[in-house]
Write an enzyme that holds these catalytic residues in place. Structure first.
Site, short mmCIF file in Angstrom:
data_model
loop_
_atom_site.label_atom_id
_atom_site.label_comp_id
_atom_site.label_asym_id
_atom_site.label_seq_id
_atom_site.Cartn_x
_atom_site.Cartn_y
_atom_site.Cartn_z
CG HIS A 227 62.98 51.32 -49.96
ND1 HIS A 227 62.16 50.31 -50.77
CD2 HIS A 227 62.83 51.69 -51.73
CE1 HIS A 227 61.94 49.79 -52.09
NE2 HIS A 227 62.58 50.99 -52.36
CE1 TYR B 119 63.11 50.92 -57.29
CE2 TYR B 119 61.98 49.87 -55.87
CZ TYR B 119 62.60 50.49 -55.72
OH TYR B 119 63.51 51.67 -55.52
CG ASP C 64 23.88 44.54 -47.95
OD1 ASP C 64 22.41 45.57 -47.59
OD2 ASP C 64 24.21 44.11 -48.02
#
Length: 805
Positions: free
Chosen positions: A225, A250, A531
């Protein structure tokens, strides 16, 4: 160095330091952190340091908010600078879909308690002067975001832990982790051994290597990066951070200059053949060719960058995961935990992540629903480095893409195929993927029988087809055939199986052979951990069927509680069994001629199971439903699966049988009010709040969570899960939208969709328990408050006559 410790944390990055800090703060002071080199010398020291709080789920957002809460106070607590700058953040929108994305996020923020506001391009430029407004339609501004110095933060966390009694051992390499009977026993280092029952692998990009020491797969890939740092140019130091996702870049202020980075479309994995043993405190060589597309994009948004002087281009490896989420929690090896794969969110999440993991260790369960980050969510297919790489590469390269709800990823597909896969292809299936399985979302040829005018507005109509309506109506009016082979299937057997399951479930499951029970498994707080349905196959054998995405979770929950005396065995039998579901008013007419067994209502009642043959195929049939119609789940050994599909398909043609996909299943279950674990229900909700009190049998004897339920029964719950119907049938909620009653935000949508049989837009949300059916509500869908009301549930066949017919 201590020779014995309550816990050993491996890795001196910000993640390991945060866990050590929170363990010490929670009273576990007899702890040791071991670091192969120096603290921060892995990926932490070269992090860009942006801290953003808003994420796509409540748990992730809370974790990030907890980080900011800590960063505000930590420096004063330990007397060290942390480099925290609460300057806020901007996220730009350069297209209509990006504005829609921001509008949706603004709705989320209201339910999360974040002060996010939408601002104009002009307002954004005032806050971030070097920004060009060209093409910018607006922005989201969150004033409580910011950035932090990675090394200063880590040193402060380490100091906070050290003051409470923790020990930090630098230049100490772990060479082995000894286990006995499947449990951690000792950490072996080049400086000596440490006896311990608990190890946290916070090794960052080295976490996979550390996991292999105990045979645990940690699926992550280091990605190279890059970001650049400019020289000071007089820019305001209090500018907010800024992201322009359309341009993949950014920014954050840095000493009067800028830091600029991004996520390129052609990422570069690193260290695939192993990370060099001496790669400590090092960077990779700058790769200007790979960075050039990001630089070109950045100049579009900040033209002055073209003439800026660059101090350096930082190129460092960051660990990314195959789904873009952290890897946290326990593993197959008892006492061996993982906290890694931070996907460039390590600084943003460290403070909250450290708290989450430490509370999980100390209390035995996390204080947030952590399944989306749980280390055990990955199936066995992630043993494959090739598959892990393909999925991780896609995560990185699409990092800033708009993710529509229900969007499908393409990397590594197809992988897991049901026996009927080729038939689904021939029938025109639009495939989705879950847990590696290819599954039919709908069958596009069925679209000709659907109504295009019912397409929901906005994002809900993006991944949609008129075929969904056609398949829904077929199931309600004639019959539909579904391939449910991907359902997770778990067998529990042994002399202690019945007693074991009764201890874990809130319903009575150890009934007669052939009985089928819908139940939950609860945590000690009464929250719903699992569940599913349980079928008793024999006196000492049970089969659990649960959702495709929840098999790993449920399997681990059960195994975590298994007795050590060998009286219970647990096995995942998912891949050995195909499952074909047949439902609808004509289901019995289709099935009866294919079998010599009597499938009448009297002979084969609802919620029972039995062996039978369908044509030439031996099956185990469950009369159960998740769609609210008469029908069966038909299980057979996988090699018979294609024949089973073909046999039923051919027999059903004269009865109007249609192929059905999972999107129809979702709309069908909404009409019946059937819950989905992970959205409608989860570990933070008890059965009374979830509307599942009918499953609770407090008189059956002790079970996990019973004491909490006894207390809950004595007090009125503050909230309950309610069915909402919206006035505009084409305004469809997707999840996390804020709900307003009498002008006040009272909850958030858990799930939503359109009910084709009832003709209503349906949503579920937790609302104040005192709010009764008929109460007016409003749901904010992409910035518009859509009116509706709380409705009695279920909306369809409230007496349940159709499933029992």
């Amino acid at each position: 160095m201590r020779s014995q410790a309550h816990a050993v944390v491996i890795g001196g990055g910000v993640g390991g330091a945060a866990i050590l800090y929170w363990l010490a703060r929670l009273g576990w002071t007899d702890t040791v952190l071991v670091e192969r080199s120096r603290v921060t010398s892995g990926s932490t020291f070269h992090s860009a340091g942006l801290v953003g709080q808003l994420r796509g789920s409540l748990s992730l957002t809370r974790m990030m908010m907890n980080s900011v809460d800590l960063y505000r106070k930590l420096g004063e607590e330990v007397g060290l600078e942390t480099g925290w700058h609460e300057v806020g953040s901007l996220r730009l929108a350069s297209s209509q879909e990006r504005m829609e994305e921001l509008s949706r996020q603004a709705g989320w923020a209201k339910t999360f308690g974040l002060p996010l506001e939408l601002v104009s391009a002009q307002e954004a430029q005032k806050m971030f002067p070097p920004m060009s407004m060209d093409g910018v339609l607006g922005a989201a501004y969150l004033p409580t975001d910011g950035y932090i110095d990675p090394s200063q933060l880590t040193f402060a966390l380490v100091e906070g832990a050290r003051r409470r009694g923790a020990e930090i051992c630098e230049e100490t390499r772990v060479t082995a982790i000894e286990t006995a009977n499947g449990r951690v026993k000792r950490v072996v280092t080049d400086k000596g051994d440490i006896d311990t029952d608990l190890v946290v692998n916070a090794g960052g990009m080295f976490a996979a290597e550390i996991g292999r020491l105990v045979g645990v797969t940690v699926p992550l890939i280091p990605m190279a990066h890059e970001y650049l740092i400019t020289t000071p140019s007089g820019l305001p130091r209090d500018m907010p951070t800024m992201r322009d996702p359309s341009l993949l870049v950014y920014y954050r202020p840095e000493s009067g200059g800028l830091i600029m980075g991004g996520y390129e479309r052609d990422p570069k994995p690193w260290g695939l053949d192993g990370i060099p043993a001496d790669f400590n405190g090092k960077l990779l060589e700058p790769d200007w060719d790979r960075f050039e597309p990001l630089m070109t994009n950045a100049i579009v948004r900040t033209p002055t960058l073209k003439d800026a002087s660059v101090v350096r281009l930082v190129n460092g490896p960051e660990a990314f995961t195959p789904d873009g989420e952290f890897i946290l929690g326990p593993t197959d090896v008892r006492g061996f935990w993982v906290a890694a794969g931070f996907c460039a969110h390590g600084l943003a999440g460290a403070g909250g992540m450290g708290r989450l993991v430490a509370e999980w260790i100390v209390d035995g369960r996390p204080q947030l629903d952590a399944w989306e980050m749980d280390s055990r969510r990955f199936g066995r297919h992630y043993i494959s480095g090739e598959y892990t790489l393909a999925r991780t590469r896609e995560v990185y390269s699409t990092y800033y893409d708009v993710k529509y709800p229900g969007h499908e990823r393409s990397a590594g597909r197809p992988l897991r195929l049901s026996p009927a896969y080729t038939r689904l292809q021939e029938l025109g299936a639009a495939f989705g993927e879950k847990s590696g399985w290819e599954r039919a979302n709908w069958f596009e040829p069925n679209a000709a029988r659907g109504d295009e005018s019912l397409r929901p507005r906005g994002w809900a109509g993006r991944l949609w087809s008129p075929a969904i309506e056609a398949e829904h109506r077929a199931c309600r009016e004639t019959a539909a055939l579904f391939d449910f082979t991907s359902f997770a299937k778990i067998e529990v057997r042994g002399r202690g199986a019945a007693e074991f399951l009764e201890r874990l479930t809130d319903n009575r499951v150890a009934r007669s052979v052939g009985a089928l029970t819908y139940t939950q498994m609860l945590n000690e707080g009464g929250g719903i951990e699992c569940d599913f349905t349980v079928t008793r196959l024999a006196e000492d054998r049970f089969r659990i069927v649960t959702g495709t995405a929840f098999g790993q979770h449920d399997l681990y929950w059960i195994r975590d509680h298994i007795p050590g005396d060998g009286s219970v065995q647990v096995e995942d039998v998912t891949s050995s069994l195909a499952c074909i579901g047949l439902w609808g008013p004509a289901a019995r007419q289709i099935l009866q001629p294919l079998t010599t067994a009597d499938v009448s209502n009297h002979a084969f009642p609802y919620m029972t199971a039995r062996q039978l043959a369908v044509g030439s195929v031996p099956c185990f049939a469950l009369r159960v439903t998740y769609v609210g119609e008469l029908g069966w789940e038909l299980y057979c050994p996988s090699e018979f699966g294609l024949r089973l599909w073909d046999t039923i398909w051919e027999a059903g043609q004269r009865h109007g049988l249609s192929a059905g996909g999972y999107k129809a299943v979702d709309s069908l279950r909404l009409e019946k009010g059937y819950r989905v674990w992970g959205s409608d229900i989860g570990p933070e909700v008890n059965p009374y709040e979830a509307g599942l009190a009918f499953t609770v049998k407090l008189d059956k004897g002790d079970f996990i969570g019973r004491e909490a339920l006894l207390k809950a029964r004595e007090t009125q719950p503050e909230t309950r899960l309610a069915c909402l119907v919206l006035d505009d049938p084409r305004s469809v909620a997707l999840g996390s939208e804020p709900v307003r009653i009498a002008g006040e935000i009272t909850g958030r949508i858990t799930s939503g969709g359109y009910g084709y049989a009832v003709g209503r837009s349906i949503a579920y949300a937790y609302v104040p328990a005192a709010a009764r059916p008929g109460t007016p509500v409003e749901v904010e869908i992409f910035g518009t408050w859509v009116p509706g009301q709380i409705a009695e549930e279920p909306l369809y066949d409230p007496a349940g006559q159709r499933v029992r017919s």
